[in-house]
Structures are given as C-alpha cells and as structure tokens.
Design a protein around this motif. Structure first.
Motif, short mmCIF file in Angstrom:
data_model
loop_
_atom_site.label_atom_id
_atom_site.label_comp_id
_atom_site.label_asym_id
_atom_site.label_seq_id
_atom_site.Cartn_x
_atom_site.Cartn_y
_atom_site.Cartn_z
N PHE A 62 -10.08 -9.99 2.59
CA PHE A 62 -8.62 -10.12 2.41
C PHE A 62 -8.10 -11.29 3.24
CE2 PHE A 62 -4.45 -9.18 4.31
CZ PHE A 62 -3.66 -9.25 3.18
N LEU A 66 -6.31 -14.71 2.14
CA LEU A 66 -5.01 -15.04 2.73
C LEU A 66 -5.01 -16.48 3.26
CD1 LEU A 66 -2.25 -13.73 3.60
CD2 LEU A 66 -3.36 -13.21 5.77
N ILE A 74 1.03 -15.77 -2.75
CA ILE A 74 0.76 -14.52 -2.04
C ILE A 74 -0.53 -13.93 -2.59
CG2 ILE A 74 3.18 -13.99 -1.54
CD1 ILE A 74 3.04 -11.91 -3.81
N THR A 75 -1.16 -13.10 -1.81
CA THR A 75 -2.37 -12.44 -2.27
C THR A 75 -1.99 -11.33 -3.24
OG1 THR A 75 -2.38 -10.73 -0.57
CG2 THR A 75 -3.53 -12.79 -0.05
N PRO A 76 -2.91 -10.95 -4.10
CA PRO A 76 -2.66 -9.71 -4.85
C PRO A 76 -2.73 -8.54 -3.86
CG PRO A 76 -4.86 -10.56 -5.31
CD PRO A 76 -4.18 -11.58 -4.44
N THR A 77 -2.37 -7.38 -4.29
CA THR A 77 -2.43 -6.20 -3.42
C THR A 77 -3.88 -5.75 -3.28
OG1 THR A 77 -0.22 -5.52 -4.09
CG2 THR A 77 -1.62 -3.83 -3.12
N TRP A 78 -4.28 -5.56 -2.03
CA TRP A 78 -5.61 -5.06 -1.70
C TRP A 78 -5.46 -3.65 -1.16
CZ3 TRP A 78 -10.36 -8.04 -0.52
CH2 TRP A 78 -10.31 -9.35 -1.01
N ARG A 95 -0.57 -6.85 0.97
CA ARG A 95 -0.60 -8.22 0.45
C ARG A 95 -0.02 -9.12 1.51
NH1 ARG A 95 3.34 -5.27 -1.02
NH2 ARG A 95 5.45 -6.00 -1.40
N GLY A 108 2.80 -4.05 3.36
CA GLY A 108 2.01 -3.00 2.73
C GLY A 108 2.82 -1.74 2.57
#
Length: 162
Positions: A62, A66, A74-78, A95, A108
């Motif tokens: 993650f 990032l 932005i990152t996808p949701t992990w 994220r 989060g």
C-alpha cells in the motif's frame, strides 16, 4: 487557509479515520475518530507500526503504491488489518494521497467491501432463517392440532391405551 487547517476541518467533519503523515510516513496528526479508534500512541509513530504483523506485506505494498502517486492521484481502497492498542485488530478500508507541499493524507473507514459483503450475506441468512422458523412454527401448529384431534377421538371413544 493552510493545508494543516484544512486537514483539521476535514477531520472534524468526516466520519472516517484521518491521518496526516510526513514524508517519512510518520503520523503527525490524526482526527478525533482516529485517535479514539487507534489510540493517542499513533502520533509520532510510523504508519508501518499500525499494520498488524500479518498485514505488514500488504501494508508495505500500500505504501509503495502511495509513494508512486502524482500530486492529483489517490490510491484505491485497500483492506488492511490494523493493530488497535486497546482492543482487537481492526480490518479497515484505507486510501491515501499526496498532500499539497509535503506529506501524505491517509483516510480510512466505512465498510471495506469484504465486511460489507459478509454483512449482506449474514443479513440474507437471517432472512432465510426467519422464514424457516415461521415455516416450522406453522408445521408445529398443524402437528399440535392433529395430536389434539387424536386425543379428542381417544376421549370420545373412551379408548384406553394398551
């Protein structure tokens, strides 16, 4: 308004955990929900310290994603397992993205998709169970009626059991 003030305002308005990390991914600020959920010890500790031992590999992936982001991504949701000092481990969807200037904003909360899917599965099973209980109740009523009729017939004909 400075980005720090904006983050503070966002933290008060949001129903998500919000962490502000410096360039080294050390948590410098957290909103009230994050502090309440993860404890005050998160401030001045590395983001890596929040990942449970079983989630260190996924947490590292993650962070790598990032760090590859450009300023407007932005990152996808992990879904990551976090250690909560005063409770059980917490599976949470997080994220993140780059803050203007320096540092990282990590958010989060909500229901990670796996948790949401499990919730809906349990809900469906509950509905099915309720339906089965109603059906069983109706069958129980039918059986009770039959037993009562047999007892009435036995009494009517004064049949003695053998």
């Amino acid at each position: 308004m400075s980005s720090l003030s904006q983050c503070n305002m966002l933290g008060r308005l949001s129903n998500e955990l919000i962490l502000v990390c410096d360039d080294d991914l050390v948590v410098r600020e957290a909103n009230g929900l994050a502090v309440q959920t993860l404890g005050t010890a998160i401030i001045d500790h590395s983001l890596f310290d929040l990942f449970s031992p079983a989630a260190q590999g996924k947490g590292t992936a993650f962070v790598a994603e990032l760090q590859r982001l450009s300023a407007d991504q932005i990152t996808p949701t992990w879904e990551l397992m976090l250690d909560v000092p005063h409770g059980n481990k917490l599976l949470i969807g997080i994220r993140g993205g780059k803050l203007p200037g320096r540092g990282w904003l990590i958010m989060g909360g909500g229901e990670p998709s796996g948790i949401s899917n499990l919730y809906h599965e349990v809900l469906a099973l509950n509905i099915e169970l309720t339906t089965l209980i109603r059906k069983l109740s109706r069958e129980q009523t039918v059986l009770n009626d039959r037993i009562q009729r047999l007892l009435d017939l036995q009494e009517q004909y004064n049949v003695q059991p053998h």
